[in-house]
Scaffold this active site. Structure first.
Site, PDB file in Angstrom:
ATOM      1  N   ARG A 114       0.873  -1.193   0.000  1.00 50.11           N
ATOM      2  CA  ARG A 114       0.000   0.000   0.000  1.00 50.11           C
ATOM      3  C   ARG A 114       0.896   1.225   0.000  1.00 50.11           C
ATOM      4  O   ARG A 114       1.722   1.395   0.891  1.00 50.11           O
ATOM      5  CB  ARG A 114      -0.901  -0.003   1.240  1.00 50.11           C
ATOM      6  CG  ARG A 114      -1.542   1.346   1.518  1.00 50.11           C
ATOM      7  CD  ARG A 114      -2.571   1.311   2.617  1.00 50.11           C
ATOM      8  NE  ARG A 114      -3.764   0.565   2.219  1.00 50.11           N
ATOM      9  CZ  ARG A 114      -4.950   0.687   2.810  1.00 50.11           C
ATOM     10  NH1 ARG A 114      -5.107   1.527   3.821  1.00 50.11           N
ATOM     11  NH2 ARG A 114      -5.975  -0.024   2.402  1.00 50.11           N
ATOM     12  N   HIS A 171      -7.781   0.573  -5.951  1.00 55.46           N
ATOM     13  CA  HIS A 171      -7.892  -0.259  -4.729  1.00 55.46           C
ATOM     14  C   HIS A 171      -8.530  -1.609  -5.102  1.00 55.46           C
ATOM     15  O   HIS A 171      -9.649  -1.910  -4.694  1.00 55.46           O
ATOM     16  CB  HIS A 171      -8.731   0.486  -3.684  1.00 55.46           C
ATOM     17  CG  HIS A 171      -8.597  -0.040  -2.283  1.00 55.46           C
ATOM     18  ND1 HIS A 171      -7.747  -1.090  -1.944  1.00 55.46           N
ATOM     19  CD2 HIS A 171      -9.197   0.325  -1.116  1.00 55.46           C
ATOM     20  CE1 HIS A 171      -7.840  -1.321  -0.642  1.00 55.46           C
ATOM     21  NE2 HIS A 171      -8.716  -0.477  -0.126  1.00 55.46           N
ATOM     22  N   GLN A 196     -10.162  -4.189  -2.490  1.00 61.81           N
ATOM     23  CA  GLN A 196     -11.425  -3.736  -1.900  1.00 61.81           C
ATOM     24  C   GLN A 196     -12.605  -4.148  -2.772  1.00 61.81           C
ATOM     25  O   GLN A 196     -13.649  -4.586  -2.277  1.00 61.81           O
ATOM     26  CB  GLN A 196     -11.400  -2.206  -1.744  1.00 61.81           C
ATOM     27  CG  GLN A 196     -12.706  -1.615  -1.228  1.00 61.81           C
ATOM     28  CD  GLN A 196     -12.994  -1.991   0.213  1.00 61.81           C
ATOM     29  OE1 GLN A 196     -12.119  -1.877   1.060  1.00 61.81           O
ATOM     30  NE2 GLN A 196     -14.216  -2.450   0.504  1.00 61.81           N
ATOM     31  N   ASP A 204     -17.269   6.974  -0.150  1.00 61.68           N
ATOM     32  CA  ASP A 204     -15.924   6.887   0.430  1.00 61.68           C
ATOM     33  C   ASP A 204     -15.624   8.231   1.094  1.00 61.68           C
ATOM     34  O   ASP A 204     -16.314   9.231   0.827  1.00 61.68           O
ATOM     35  CB  ASP A 204     -14.914   6.592  -0.703  1.00 61.68           C
ATOM     36  CG  ASP A 204     -13.479   6.427  -0.212  1.00 61.68           C
ATOM     37  OD1 ASP A 204     -13.275   6.174   0.996  1.00 61.68           O
ATOM     38  OD2 ASP A 204     -12.558   6.561  -1.043  1.00 61.68           O
ATOM     39  N   CYS A 258     -16.315   1.530   1.777  1.00 60.68           N
ATOM     40  CA  CYS A 258     -15.090   0.754   2.003  1.00 60.68           C
ATOM     41  C   CYS A 258     -14.566   0.918   3.425  1.00 60.68           C
ATOM     42  O   CYS A 258     -13.842   0.058   3.907  1.00 60.68           O
ATOM     43  CB  CYS A 258     -14.024   1.147   0.983  1.00 60.68           C
ATOM     44  SG  CYS A 258     -13.670   2.914   0.956  1.00 60.68           S
ATOM     45  N   ARG A 271     -13.101  -8.690   3.339  1.00 61.55           N
ATOM     46  CA  ARG A 271     -11.722  -8.372   2.934  1.00 61.55           C
ATOM     47  C   ARG A 271     -10.792  -9.565   3.191  1.00 61.55           C
ATOM     48  O   ARG A 271      -9.855  -9.808   2.450  1.00 61.55           O
ATOM     49  CB  ARG A 271     -11.194  -7.139   3.687  1.00 61.55           C
ATOM     50  CG  ARG A 271     -11.972  -5.839   3.464  1.00 61.55           C
ATOM     51  CD  ARG A 271     -11.941  -5.362   2.025  1.00 61.55           C
ATOM     52  NE  ARG A 271     -10.615  -5.292   1.473  1.00 61.55           N
ATOM     53  CZ  ARG A 271      -9.713  -4.336   1.728  1.00 61.55           C
ATOM     54  NH1 ARG A 271     -10.022  -3.335   2.528  1.00 61.55           N
ATOM     55  NH2 ARG A 271      -8.517  -4.356   1.176  1.00 61.55           N
TER      56      ARG A 271
HETATM   57  N1  NVA Z   1      -9.999   6.945  -0.738  1.00 62.32           N
HETATM   58  C1  NVA Z   1      -9.527   6.443   0.539  1.00 62.32           C
HETATM   59  C2  NVA Z   1      -9.797   4.976   0.645  1.00 62.32           C
HETATM   60  C3  NVA Z   1      -9.471   4.366   1.988  1.00 62.32           C
HETATM   61  C4  NVA Z   1      -9.706   2.896   2.038  1.00 62.32           C
HETATM   62  C5  NVA Z   1      -8.050   6.751   0.680  1.00 62.32           C
HETATM   63  O1  NVA Z   1      -7.305   6.553  -0.286  1.00 62.32           O
HETATM   64  O2  NVA Z   1      -7.647   7.201   1.749  1.00 62.32           O
HETATM   65  N1   CP Z   2     -11.128  -0.134   3.202  1.00 68.59           N
HETATM   66  C1   CP Z   2      -9.817  -0.124   3.526  1.00 68.59           C
HETATM   67  O1   CP Z   2      -8.918  -0.316   2.705  1.00 68.59           O
HETATM   68  O2   CP Z   2      -9.600   0.091   4.858  1.00 68.59           O
HETATM   69  P1   CP Z   2      -8.181   0.336   5.531  1.00 68.59           P
HETATM   70  O3   CP Z   2      -7.665   1.659   5.001  1.00 68.59           O
HETATM   71  O4   CP Z   2      -8.478   0.382   7.005  1.00 68.59           O
HETATM   72  O5   CP Z   2      -7.253  -0.780   5.170  1.00 68.59           O
END
Ligand code: NVA
Ligand code: CP
Length: 313
Positions: A100, A127, A130, A224, A265, A293
């Site tokens: 990530r 993502h 997800q 989101d 998510c 997940r």
């Molecule tokens: N759009 C959010 C998704 C978190 C799972 C981010 O990138 O922070």
């Molecule tokens: N939905 C998701 O990716 O959650 P986290 O950022 O907590 O991993």
């Protein structure tokens, strides 16, 4: 296909296989308990995570392996070691790398340089893992026949909006993203690619700027956070103002299909992108979605390591 770097890499057949195995793992999490016996999976994250980290570590444990969690600033990468050298070293110790980070290009480079499977666990652009959990939830709710249904994402045109449109296209669904026009609309290149995929699958991909039109008759309302990890704090006030019409509240849920569900998510900010009444209400499936997940990442690791994911080619 060695890696899962982008949602668009997956074929419909891949997704069907992954979701079907994920459902098996939900029934018996330990049915492949030796798949990763005496092996390790590196999980490298330069952004925070609650669900993806817990799901990934648990998935590895259920496959009989050992997760090695590496925080962003732990590696020599931060001190100038190259991505390519890092990928070679990780490939020597681990059987897969879950990553990530910010730039999609960094994940692509890791995929190219690593000899082991690399899985995108969120970038600024995408993502994919997800969306596997999301579509498992959608299938459980509506079954495989989704003809005539509309699947709507509302809010920021961010990584989640990209993944939503792309996976919807792969699944042959009618997917809509309702976002502000301009700066916070989805990337036009991603939208064009999703539309091209939809042409082959019989799906339909729309980007509009009217929340009510997007919500009317929809089977799913998905949203989101409005401020994603890495977004500039200086834009917060403007972004909150521009995104306000896309907040999911009861008035939008009331114009959806009779059997509609609310998805997110997570993490969520009640009172911003969604009201407490909706996310904590009877149509919300967010907890089930979050628990999916684990089994979907378990399924992805299982099939990628066996070389059973074909890709869209
Ligand atoms: N759009 C959010 C998704 C978190 C799972 C981010 O990138 O922070
Ligand atoms: N939905 C998701 O990716 O959650 P986290 O950022 O907590 O991993």
């Amino acid at each position: 296909m060695k890696d899962l770097l982008r949602t668009a890499d997956l074929s419909r057949e891949d997704v069907d296989l992954l979701l079907s195995t994920a459902a098996d793992f939900a029934r018996d999490p330990l049915q492949a308990r030796s798949a990763l016996a005496n092996r390790t999976v590196a999980i490298y994250m330069t952004k925070p995570s609650t669900r993806t980290r817990l799901a990934s570590e648990t998935a590895v444990a259920h496959l009989g392996g050992t997760p090695i969690f590496i925080r962003g600033d732990d590696l020599q990468l931060g001190r100038g070691e190259t991505i390519s050298d890092t990928a070679k070293i990780i490939s020597g110790f681990a059987s897969a790398l879950i990553v990530r980070t910010f730039a999609q290009s960094d994940v692509d480079e890791l995929g190219t340089a690593a000899s082991i499977p690399v899985i995108n666990a969120l970038t600024d652009d995408d993502h994919p893992t997800q969306l596997l959990a999301d579509w498992l939830t959608i299938r459980e709710t509506f079954g495989e026949n989704i003809a005539g249904r509309k699947f709507t994402y509302l809010g920021d045109g961010n990584n989640m909006s990209h993944a939503w449109l792309t996976m919807g296209a792969i699944m042959g669904a009618h997917v809509v993203a309702a976002t502000p026009a301009g700066k916070w609309a989805p990337n036009p290149g991603v939208v064009a690619q999703a539309q091209a995929i939809a042409k082959q699958t019989g799906g339909k991909v729309e980007v509009i700027h009217d929340a009510e039109e997007a919500a009317r008759g929809a089977s799913v309302l998905y949203t989101d956070v409005w401020i994603s990890m890495g977004d500039p704090e200086s834009e917060r006030a403007e972004k909150m103002r521009v995104l306000a019409p896309f907040a999911v509240g009861s008035q939008l849920m009331d114009i959806t299909a009779k059997d509609s569900i609310f998805m997110h998510c997570l993490p969520a900010h009640r009172g911003e992108e969604v009201s407490a009444e909706v996310i904590d209400g009877p149509r919300s499936v967010v907890w089930r979605e979050a628990l999916h997940r684990r089994t979907t990442i378990q399924s992805l690791l299982f099939h990628l390591l066996r070389g059973e994911i074909e890709g869209r080619g």
